[in-house]
Design a protein around this motif. Structure first.
Motif, short mmCIF file in Angstrom:
data_model
loop_
_atom_site.label_atom_id
_atom_site.label_comp_id
_atom_site.label_asym_id
_atom_site.label_seq_id
_atom_site.Cartn_x
_atom_site.Cartn_y
_atom_site.Cartn_z
N PRO A 7 28.84 23.33 76.05
CA PRO A 7 27.64 23.66 76.83
C PRO A 7 26.62 24.37 75.96
O PRO A 7 26.96 25.20 75.12
CB PRO A 7 28.18 24.57 77.94
N GLU A 12 24.81 25.73 81.96
CA GLU A 12 25.64 24.54 81.75
C GLU A 12 27.12 24.91 81.74
O GLU A 12 27.95 24.18 82.27
CB GLU A 12 25.27 23.86 80.43
N ARG A 16 29.90 23.57 84.33
CA ARG A 16 31.08 22.82 83.87
C ARG A 16 32.37 23.43 84.41
O ARG A 16 33.30 22.71 84.79
CB ARG A 16 31.11 22.76 82.34
#
Length: 276
Positions: A7, A12, A16
């Motif tokens: 990431p 992000e 995830r």
């Protein structure tokens, strides 16, 4: 699991974790749960400390980092160190820092705080995502009741929002925790919650936001970092980074955001009532 790229941001990374956590083995799931609940610890902890806190072996925590796409813990830690917000000193220490800086007269102090406020406002225009703001306003304007919580430094913002919404005829409830009263049972499906907290984050504010989400209410978070514990609670995250002077943080940008929310939600309510 196929190899994935690391990431590139905290947002992000947290996304995830949420995507993969349900399919993780028990020990790796423990790592995921701890990271999501304590993102502020990553920047200042060793892998051994993180593993111990999560109740796993360091090897398991390293494996967790690799599952997310990192080469190891150090690579993941770098994401958080760039945006790490340390604990703020007490007021005596802050005053001493001001004295040492030679802040001088009250008028000089005022000029410094005005400059810090200007910087905060300029940053706000760059960091608020217009799409997230639009969705937040829609959720608040369509809510049967808007519940607001913000304690300590955030209390002035929460109080203003409650005052402004009341003047705009938006049904509102301010959760101030006076007498340690817990009013989360008042939140219903179809309501909305505005939760406001900044580092060091208020556990009571996070708990009310979580209770609102469980009740089926929309949750709008006003906070200072994507590493905030409100990040796992709601995608409607409005991040505000306030500049400071002498370790005294202003609320210029946060209050400007609050005014914008009051006016936008009040206008949307009025238009809907008039069938516009």
């Amino acid at each position: 699991m196929d190899a994935v790229s690391a990431p590139a941001s905290i947002e992000e990374l947290l996304d995830r974790i949420m995507e993969v956590s349900d399919g993780l083995p028990k020990r790796l799931r423990q790592c995921a749960d701890y990271v999501v609940a304590n993102p502020d610890r990553i920047a200042v902890s060793t892998v051994a400390e993180m593993a111990e806190a999560a109740g796993v072996q360091p090897s398991a925590f390293m494996r967790f980092c690799q599952v997310l796409g990192f080469s190891g813990f150090s690579q993941m830690q770098r994401l958080f160190r760039d945006s790490y917000i340390p604990a703020w000193p007490d007021y005596s220490t802050r005053l001493e820092k001001l004295r040492q800086s030679g802040a001088g007269s009250p008028s000089a102090l005022l000029a410094e705080f005005v400059e810090a406020g200007r910087l905060s406002l300029e940053t706000l225009t760059r960091t608020i995502d217009p799409r997230t703001l639009d969705v937040a306003v829609k959720a608040l304007s369509e809510a049967s009741m808007v519940h607001i919580v913000g304690l300590r430094r955030a209390f002035s913002v929460a109080s203003y929002l409650a005052y402004g919404f009341e003047k705009m005829n938006v049904p509102t409830m301010l959760h101030d925790h006076v007498g340690k009263l817990d009013s989360h049972h008042a939140i219903r499906a179809g309501d909305a919650v505005i939760a406001i907290t900044f580092a060091p984050y208020s556990a009571e504010t996070v708990a009310l936001a979580e209770a609102g989400a469980r009740a089926g209410a929309s949750v709008v978070a006003i906070t200072d970092s994507l590493a905030s514990p409100l990040r796992p609670v709601t995608p409607l995250l409005l991040t505000v980074q306030e500049a400071d002077f002498g370790d005294f943080r202003l609320l210029s940008a946060t209050l400007s955001l609050a005014v914008a929310l009051v006016v936008a939600v009040g206008t949307a309510n009025r238009e809907r009532q008039n069938g516009i």
